[in-house]
Scaffold this motif. Structure first.
Motif, mmCIF file in Angstrom:
data_model
loop_
_atom_site.group_PDB
_atom_site.id
_atom_site.type_symbol
_atom_site.label_atom_id
_atom_site.label_comp_id
_atom_site.label_asym_id
_atom_site.label_seq_id
_atom_site.Cartn_x
_atom_site.Cartn_y
_atom_site.Cartn_z
ATOM 1 N N ASP A 7 4.657 23.777 -2.308
ATOM 2 C CA ASP A 7 3.786 22.963 -1.451
ATOM 3 C C ASP A 7 3.926 21.479 -1.757
ATOM 4 O O ASP A 7 3.940 20.644 -0.852
ATOM 5 C CB ASP A 7 2.325 23.387 -1.610
ATOM 6 C CG ASP A 7 2.050 24.781 -1.072
ATOM 7 O OD1 ASP A 7 2.840 25.268 -0.244
ATOM 8 O OD2 ASP A 7 1.044 25.381 -1.486
ATOM 9 N N GLU A 8 4.023 21.144 -3.026
ATOM 10 C CA GLU A 8 4.180 19.738 -3.427
ATOM 11 C C GLU A 8 5.519 19.175 -2.945
ATOM 12 O O GLU A 8 5.588 18.063 -2.414
ATOM 13 C CB GLU A 8 4.069 19.626 -4.950
ATOM 14 C CG GLU A 8 4.084 18.216 -5.463
ATOM 15 C CD GLU A 8 3.933 18.162 -6.970
ATOM 16 O OE1 GLU A 8 4.569 17.282 -7.584
ATOM 17 O OE2 GLU A 8 3.181 18.978 -7.548
ATOM 18 N N ILE A 9 6.573 19.957 -3.100
ATOM 19 C CA ILE A 9 7.892 19.522 -2.635
ATOM 20 C C ILE A 9 7.891 19.420 -1.111
ATOM 21 O O ILE A 9 8.452 18.477 -0.542
ATOM 22 C CB ILE A 9 8.997 20.470 -3.144
ATOM 23 C CG1 ILE A 9 9.111 20.386 -4.672
ATOM 24 C CG2 ILE A 9 10.347 20.127 -2.497
ATOM 25 C CD1 ILE A 9 9.994 21.452 -5.298
ATOM 26 N N SER A 10 7.237 20.351 -0.436
ATOM 27 C CA SER A 10 7.145 20.309 1.028
ATOM 28 C C SER A 10 6.444 19.029 1.484
ATOM 29 O O SER A 10 6.872 18.394 2.458
ATOM 30 C CB SER A 10 6.392 21.530 1.564
ATOM 31 O OG SER A 10 7.132 22.700 1.337
ATOM 32 N N ALA A 11 5.377 18.649 0.807
ATOM 33 C CA ALA A 11 4.675 17.404 1.141
ATOM 34 C C ALA A 11 5.607 16.209 0.964
ATOM 35 O O ALA A 11 5.599 15.274 1.773
ATOM 36 C CB ALA A 11 3.425 17.245 0.275
ATOM 37 N N THR A 12 6.431 16.246 -0.072
ATOM 38 C CA THR A 12 7.393 15.166 -0.314
ATOM 39 C C THR A 12 8.409 15.096 0.820
ATOM 40 O O THR A 12 8.748 14.009 1.300
ATOM 41 C CB THR A 12 8.104 15.369 -1.667
ATOM 42 O OG1 THR A 12 7.119 15.524 -2.696
ATOM 43 C CG2 THR A 12 9.000 14.189 -2.004
ATOM 44 N N LEU A 13 8.875 16.256 1.275
ATOM 45 C CA LEU A 13 9.827 16.285 2.389
ATOM 46 C C LEU A 13 9.193 15.774 3.685
ATOM 47 O O LEU A 13 9.832 15.049 4.451
ATOM 48 C CB LEU A 13 10.369 17.702 2.579
ATOM 49 C CG LEU A 13 11.257 18.224 1.451
ATOM 50 C CD1 LEU A 13 11.511 19.714 1.614
ATOM 51 C CD2 LEU A 13 12.559 17.447 1.394
ATOM 52 N N ILE A 14 7.944 16.139 3.927
ATOM 53 C CA ILE A 14 7.220 15.640 5.109
ATOM 54 C C ILE A 14 7.156 14.116 5.051
ATOM 55 O O ILE A 14 7.422 13.428 6.037
ATOM 56 C CB ILE A 14 5.803 16.251 5.181
ATOM 57 C CG1 ILE A 14 5.879 17.740 5.506
ATOM 58 C CG2 ILE A 14 4.933 15.504 6.204
ATOM 59 C CD1 ILE A 14 4.583 18.502 5.282
ATOM 60 N N LEU A 15 6.832 13.588 3.881
ATOM 61 C CA LEU A 15 6.724 12.141 3.710
ATOM 62 C C LEU A 15 8.088 11.453 3.872
ATOM 63 O O LEU A 15 8.193 10.420 4.539
ATOM 64 C CB LEU A 15 6.108 11.821 2.346
ATOM 65 C CG LEU A 15 5.799 10.368 2.048
ATOM 66 C CD1 LEU A 15 4.964 9.717 3.137
ATOM 67 C CD2 LEU A 15 5.082 10.264 0.696
ATOM 68 N N GLN A 16 9.125 12.043 3.290
ATOM 69 C CA GLN A 16 10.462 11.472 3.437
ATOM 70 C C GLN A 16 10.905 11.455 4.900
ATOM 71 O O GLN A 16 11.478 10.469 5.367
ATOM 72 C CB GLN A 16 11.482 12.257 2.597
ATOM 73 C CG GLN A 16 11.384 11.985 1.126
ATOM 74 C CD GLN A 16 12.320 12.864 0.310
ATOM 75 O OE1 GLN A 16 12.724 13.936 0.734
ATOM 76 N NE2 GLN A 16 12.659 12.388 -0.876
ATOM 77 N N ASN A 17 10.621 12.541 5.627
ATOM 78 C CA ASN A 17 10.977 12.596 7.045
ATOM 79 C C ASN A 17 10.239 11.518 7.824
ATOM 80 O O ASN A 17 10.823 10.844 8.681
ATOM 81 C CB ASN A 17 10.657 13.975 7.635
ATOM 82 C CG ASN A 17 11.563 15.061 7.124
ATOM 83 O OD1 ASN A 17 12.640 14.792 6.588
ATOM 84 N ND2 ASN A 17 11.133 16.289 7.265
ATOM 85 N N SER B 57 0.828 -1.201 0.000
ATOM 86 C CA SER B 57 0.000 0.000 0.000
ATOM 87 C C SER B 57 0.864 1.254 0.000
ATOM 88 O O SER B 57 2.049 1.213 0.289
ATOM 89 C CB SER B 57 -0.903 -0.002 1.232
ATOM 90 O OG SER B 57 -0.110 0.039 2.399
ATOM 91 N N ARG B 58 0.215 2.344 -0.313
ATOM 92 C CA ARG B 58 0.904 3.635 -0.366
ATOM 93 C C ARG B 58 0.685 4.415 0.927
ATOM 94 O O ARG B 58 -0.303 4.219 1.624
ATOM 95 C CB ARG B 58 0.366 4.464 -1.525
ATOM 96 C CG ARG B 58 0.662 3.883 -2.891
ATOM 97 C CD ARG B 58 0.086 4.796 -3.963
ATOM 98 N NE ARG B 58 0.168 4.204 -5.275
ATOM 99 C CZ ARG B 58 1.176 4.373 -6.116
ATOM 100 N NH1 ARG B 58 2.198 5.126 -5.775
ATOM 101 N NH2 ARG B 58 1.160 3.805 -7.297
ATOM 102 N N ILE B 59 1.624 5.322 1.182
ATOM 103 C CA ILE B 59 1.454 6.334 2.219
ATOM 104 C C ILE B 59 1.297 7.657 1.484
ATOM 105 O O ILE B 59 2.030 7.940 0.538
ATOM 106 C CB ILE B 59 2.675 6.409 3.158
ATOM 107 C CG1 ILE B 59 2.972 5.049 3.786
ATOM 108 C CG2 ILE B 59 2.444 7.455 4.238
ATOM 109 C CD1 ILE B 59 4.294 5.012 4.548
ATOM 110 N N LEU B 60 0.335 8.457 1.909
ATOM 111 C CA LEU B 60 0.083 9.750 1.288
ATOM 112 C C LEU B 60 0.388 10.828 2.321
ATOM 113 O O LEU B 60 0.098 10.653 3.505
ATOM 114 C CB LEU B 60 -1.384 9.825 0.850
ATOM 115 C CG LEU B 60 -1.823 11.080 0.113
ATOM 116 C CD1 LEU B 60 -2.739 10.700 -1.037
ATOM 117 C CD2 LEU B 60 -2.530 12.047 1.039
ATOM 118 N N ALA B 61 1.002 11.919 1.881
ATOM 119 C CA ALA B 61 1.319 13.027 2.791
ATOM 120 C C ALA B 61 0.662 14.308 2.299
ATOM 121 O O ALA B 61 0.510 14.523 1.093
ATOM 122 C CB ALA B 61 2.824 13.233 2.891
ATOM 123 N N ILE B 62 0.265 15.138 3.265
ATOM 124 C CA ILE B 62 -0.389 16.407 2.967
ATOM 125 C C ILE B 62 0.363 17.534 3.649
ATOM 126 O O ILE B 62 0.589 17.505 4.860
ATOM 127 C CB ILE B 62 -1.853 16.410 3.471
ATOM 128 C CG1 ILE B 62 -2.643 15.282 2.823
ATOM 129 C CG2 ILE B 62 -2.505 17.764 3.209
ATOM 130 C CD1 ILE B 62 -4.026 15.062 3.438
#
Length: 136
Positions: free
Chosen positions: A121-131, A2-7
Motif C-alpha cells: 500500500d505504501e509503495i502504491s501510494a508512492t506510485l500514485i504520487l509519481q504518476n 510545500s509537500r504533496i501527499l498521496a493516499i
C-alpha cells in the motif's frame, strides 16, 4: 515550498506517500489504518506544509469506478471539510498494486517481506504520487 501527499485508500488501511519540500522526489511515508487516517493527516499537516493531497482513483479496465469509490468519495468530502486550504485531486491508480509488488520482487525482497500488504500500500501510494507528478 510545500509537500504533496498521496493516499492509496483501502477499506482496512491506507498507504501514504509524500514529496520532499521541493516537490522533486516522491517517497513512501507510512501505512495507517483507515479509521485513523484523518487523525494522522491532522497531525502530519500541522507539522508539515502540505498544499495538495492526491487520492488514488481505482477504476476497472472498462473505465468504470471500482466498488470502493463511494467510500472514497465520502472520505474526500471529509478531507475537504477538515482541510479547506488543501487542494484535493484524483489520480488513476490502475495497476499500482501490481507494479508495487513487481518493484518489491525487482528490489530483491524475500517472499515473506513481499507478503506485507502494508508495504504494498505504501509503495502504491508512492506510485500514485509519481504518476501525478509526471503528469503535472
Amino acid at each position: 515550498m510545500s509537500r504533496i501527499l498521496a493516499i492509496d485508500y483501502g477499506s482496512k488501511r491506507c498507504g501514504i506517500a509524500v514529496t520532499d519540500p521541493m516537490r522533486i522526489i516522491a517517497s513512501g511515508l507510512t501505512t495507517v489504518a483507515t479509521t485513523e487516517l484523518i487523525a494522522f493527516l491532522k497531525k502530519y499537516v500541522s507539522e508539515e506544509n502540505v498544499t495538495e493531497i492526491v487520492v488514488g482513483q481505482p477504476k476497472r479496465m472498462n473505465n468504470e469506478s471500482s466498488d470502493i469509490e463511494m467510500e472514497i468519495q465520502k472520505k474526500i468530502e471529509l478531507l475537504e471539510k477538515e482541510f479547506p486550504e488543501i487542494v484535493i485531486v484524483r489520480e488513476d491508480e490502475r495497476f499500482t498494486s501490481k507494479m508495487a509488488f513487481q518493484s518489491m520482487i525487482d528490489s530483491g525482497l524475500k517472499k515473506k517481506q513481499r507478503q506485507n500488504k502494508a508495504l504494498i500500500d505504501e509503495i502504491s501510494a508512492t506510485l500514485i504520487l509519481q504518476n501525478y507528478m509526471s503528469r503535472k
